[in-house]
Design an enzyme around this catalytic site. Structure first.
Site, PDB file in Angstrom:
ATOM      1  CB  THR A 163      22.276 -34.401  -3.617  1.00  0.00           C
ATOM      2  OG1 THR A 163      21.253 -35.371  -3.808  1.00  0.00           O
ATOM      3  CG2 THR A 163      22.207 -33.360  -4.701  1.00  0.00           C
ATOM      4  CG  LEU A 175      22.675 -26.524  -3.652  1.00  0.00           C
ATOM      5  CD1 LEU A 175      22.470 -27.019  -2.209  1.00  0.00           C
ATOM      6  CD2 LEU A 175      21.740 -27.278  -4.577  1.00  0.00           C
ATOM      7  CG  ASP A 222      24.674 -34.515  -8.172  1.00  0.00           C
ATOM      8  OD1 ASP A 222      25.229 -35.615  -8.321  1.00  0.00           O
ATOM      9  OD2 ASP A 222      23.463 -34.320  -8.345  1.00  0.00           O
ATOM     10  CD  GLU A 282      -1.315  -2.361   2.053  1.00  0.00           C
ATOM     11  OE1 GLU A 282      -0.107  -2.616   1.920  1.00  0.00           O
ATOM     12  OE2 GLU A 282      -2.088  -3.072   2.699  1.00  0.00           O
TER      13      GLU A 282
HETATM   14  N1  LIG Z   1      17.636 -35.547 -11.164  1.00  0.00           N
HETATM   15  C1  LIG Z   1      17.528 -34.765 -10.124  1.00  0.00           C
HETATM   16  O1  LIG Z   1      16.705 -33.850 -10.071  1.00  0.00           O
HETATM   17  C2  LIG Z   1      18.440 -34.985  -8.957  1.00  0.00           C
HETATM   18  C3  LIG Z   1      18.437 -34.039  -7.922  1.00  0.00           C
HETATM   19  C4  LIG Z   1      19.261 -34.257  -6.846  1.00  0.00           C
HETATM   20  C5  LIG Z   1      20.041 -35.386  -6.793  1.00  0.00           C
HETATM   21  N2  LIG Z   1      20.034 -36.276  -7.814  1.00  0.00           N
HETATM   22  C6  LIG Z   1      20.843 -37.475  -7.736  1.00  0.00           C
HETATM   23  O2  LIG Z   1      20.414 -38.209  -6.620  1.00  0.00           O
HETATM   24  C7  LIG Z   1      21.528 -38.871  -6.057  1.00  0.00           C
HETATM   25  C8  LIG Z   1      21.486 -38.737  -4.570  1.00  0.00           C
HETATM   26  O3  LIG Z   1      20.242 -39.174  -4.102  1.00  0.00           O
HETATM   27  P1  LIG Z   1      20.149 -40.173  -2.864  1.00  0.00           P
HETATM   28  O4  LIG Z   1      18.712 -40.529  -2.743  1.00  0.00           O
HETATM   29  O5  LIG Z   1      21.148 -41.257  -3.077  1.00  0.00           O
HETATM   30  O6  LIG Z   1      20.646 -39.319  -1.622  1.00  0.00           O
HETATM   31  P2  LIG Z   1      20.217 -37.896  -1.027  1.00  0.00           P
HETATM   32  O7  LIG Z   1      18.740 -37.845  -0.868  1.00  0.00           O
HETATM   33  O8  LIG Z   1      20.875 -36.795  -1.758  1.00  0.00           O
HETATM   34  O9  LIG Z   1      20.944 -37.934   0.382  1.00  0.00           O
HETATM   35  C9  LIG Z   1      20.449 -38.592   1.497  1.00  0.00           C
HETATM   36  C10 LIG Z   1      21.038 -39.934   1.641  1.00  0.00           C
HETATM   37  O10 LIG Z   1      22.371 -39.996   1.215  1.00  0.00           O
HETATM   38  C11 LIG Z   1      22.966 -41.107   1.843  1.00  0.00           C
HETATM   39  N3  LIG Z   1      24.390 -41.021   1.608  1.00  0.00           N
HETATM   40  C12 LIG Z   1      25.154 -39.969   1.733  1.00  0.00           C
HETATM   41  N4  LIG Z   1      26.414 -40.246   1.363  1.00  0.00           N
HETATM   42  C13 LIG Z   1      26.435 -41.526   1.000  1.00  0.00           C
HETATM   43  C14 LIG Z   1      27.434 -42.388   0.542  1.00  0.00           C
HETATM   44  N5  LIG Z   1      28.660 -41.938   0.334  1.00  0.00           N
HETATM   45  N6  LIG Z   1      27.121 -43.639   0.291  1.00  0.00           N
HETATM   46  C15 LIG Z   1      25.872 -44.084   0.484  1.00  0.00           C
HETATM   47  N7  LIG Z   1      24.870 -43.312   0.918  1.00  0.00           N
HETATM   48  C16 LIG Z   1      25.146 -42.049   1.165  1.00  0.00           C
HETATM   49  C17 LIG Z   1      22.485 -40.947   3.247  1.00  0.00           C
HETATM   50  O11 LIG Z   1      22.431 -42.220   3.766  1.00  0.00           O
HETATM   51  P3  LIG Z   1      22.820 -42.489   5.264  1.00  0.00           P
HETATM   52  O12 LIG Z   1      21.536 -42.217   5.999  1.00  0.00           O
HETATM   53  O13 LIG Z   1      23.213 -43.905   5.234  1.00  0.00           O
HETATM   54  O14 LIG Z   1      23.937 -41.592   5.649  1.00  0.00           O
HETATM   55  C18 LIG Z   1      21.079 -40.368   3.080  1.00  0.00           C
HETATM   56  O15 LIG Z   1      20.061 -41.313   3.284  1.00  0.00           O
HETATM   57  C19 LIG Z   1      22.770 -38.272  -6.639  1.00  0.00           C
HETATM   58  O16 LIG Z   1      23.394 -39.240  -7.444  1.00  0.00           O
HETATM   59  C20 LIG Z   1      22.274 -37.144  -7.508  1.00  0.00           C
HETATM   60  O17 LIG Z   1      22.960 -37.114  -8.725  1.00  0.00           O
HETATM   61  C21 LIG Z   1      19.255 -36.081  -8.885  1.00  0.00           C
END
Ligand SMILES: NC(=O)c1ccc[n+]([C@@H]2O[C@H](COP(=O)([O-])OP(=O)(O)OC[C@H]3O[C@@H](n4cnc5c(N)ncnc54)[C@H](OP(=O)(O)O)[C@@H]3O)[C@@H](O)[C@H]2O)c1
Length: 352
Positions: free
Chosen positions: A201, A209, A205, A52
């Site tokens: 992630t 961000l 990656d 406003e």
């Molecule tokens: N296409 C898209 O829009 C998009 C967006 C974002 C990410 N991505 C991809 O998604 C992937 C990540 O997703 P996400 O579901 O795996 O994880 P996330 O959701 O990014 O992260 C959370 C999980 O990562 C685990 N984590 C972290 N470091 C780790 C490791 N070194 N080894 C094993 N587990 C690990 C954790 O497990 P703990 O609980 O065991 O620690 C946690 O449960 C990446 O490869 C990324 O490229 C794609």
């Protein structure tokens, strides 16, 4: 011109606001005299002038005598409390505006309906449009923030044409969406208070961000790392504009970030609620979850989401990390093509 046509313009103005409005509502205002718009404005930043004020300040000197005969249209009920800035009802009365049209009432307890009453008591004609959909939509962040004590949660991810977030081979660099979609995502980032991702992630990656492809404020990077997997050497900790915030497990690594201990082992409902409580405390009214699968699925599973924007690129991966599945009750809001990509927007079931 109908009142709702002008209110639609106030909604357009409200949508120009970026994340700097923080927990404040997004509000647009228009001053109409004899069918001509003589002033316009919107709320741009928490603690700064309300819509406003900006609208009345935009009126040209030679048009100022028209103000008492003009109608002020506002997308939301004007405020009647002195916060970081003076009450807008006071300004309306001081400027001798005699007619006010607004859409929804402000859901802030001290304001809701009170401002309308104050104005009516001072013989200002007030007309309300509580069911006007475009402004209801611009007020959604604020409604959720004030009634559910948490930010609005947008889920955003990109999937391959066959439904994977990334290919099976982790060593391969991949890109799912095109440059236009990427730029659009950066524009959205200027309008959100935080971008939330999982630790994996960050590790795999190395995302920045930020909103480097669109002018505007960067969101705060928020990382969920309940098993303390981050080493602190990841790029996100090497000095961006915004200091990262990390939700950690019991033994947080020494990170160049603010850390909050969650203490839960899994991203269960209790952990999510703790995270959301902290984000609410920080006055974040809008956050975006950008991945990965674990984080997106956890928020979806526990029903903590308000909108999902899903890009589908043209490439097929064959194998990989499956993209999340939205609940069958999710409502499709829109489908559009962005060059080679498809953008689908969903909301949870009505009445959620
Ligand atoms: N296409 C898209 O829009 C998009 C967006 C974002 C990410 N991505 C991809 O998604 C992937 C990540 O997703 P996400 O579901 O795996 O994880 P996330 O959701 O990014 O992260 C959370 C999980 O990562 C685990 N984590 C972290 N470091 C780790 C490791 N070194 N080894 C094993 N587990 C690990 C954790 O497990 P703990 O609980 O065991 O620690 C946690 O449960 C990446 O490869 C990324 O490229 C794609």
């Amino acid at each position: 011109m109908k009142n709702t046509d002008i209110l639609a313009r106030t909604a357009q103005l409200a949508r120009l606001a970026d994340a700097r409005v923080l927990d404040n509502p997004r509000v647009g205002a228009v001053l109409l005299h004899d069918g001509c718009i003589i002033g316009e404005g919107y709320h741009q930043q928490a603690g700064k002038a309300h819509a406003e004020v900006n609208c009345l300040a935009s009126v040209r000197e030679e048009d100022r005598p028209l103000i008492p005969a003009a109608t002020l249209f506002v997308s939301l009920e004007p405020c009647c409390i002195k916060g970081r800035t003076p009450a807008c009802t006071g300004l309306i009365l001081k400027e001798h505006v005699r007619k006010v049209v607004f859409a929804q009432r402000d859901t802030t307890d001290e304001v809701s309906g009170r401002s309308a009453a104050i104005l009516r008591e001072a013989s200002v004609r007030v007309k309300e449009y509580p069911d006007f959909a475009p402004t209801e939509d611009t007020n959604r962040n604020r409604l959720i923030y004030t009634t559910e004590q948490r930010p609005f949660i947008l889920l955003k991810y990109a999937q391959s044409a066959d439904g994977f977030l990334r290919p099976r081979d982790r060593s391969k660099k991949y890109w799912i969406t095109n440059d236009i979609s990427r730029r659009l995502v950066h524009r959205w980032r200027t309008c959100t208070n935080a971008v939330i991702v999982g630790a994996r992630t960050i590790i795999e990656d190395e995302p920045k961000l930020n909103a480097r492809f669109f002018p505007g404020p960067d969101p705060r990077p928020v990382i969920i790392d309940l098993h303390d997997r981050l080493s602190g050497r990841e790029k996100i900790f090497s000095g961006g504009e915004q200091r990262p915030l990390v939700f950690t497990g019991r033994k947080p690594a020494r990170l160049r970030a603010d850390t909050v201990e969650v203490k839960e082992k899994d991203l269960n409902k209790k952990a999510i609620k703790k995270i959301l409580r902290k984000l609410h405390e920080l006055k974040f009214s809008h956050v975006t979850i950008e991945g990965g699968a674990v984080v997106l699925n956890a928020f979806l599973h526990h029903g903590f989401w308000d909108e999902a924007r899903i890009f589908t690129g043209p490439q097929r991966f064959g194998h990989g990390l499956p993209a999340p599945e939205l609940p069958a009750t999710a409502r499709s809001l829109s489908e559009e093509r962005i060059g080679t990509d498809r953008l689908s927007t969903f909301r949870p079931a009505a009445g959620k």
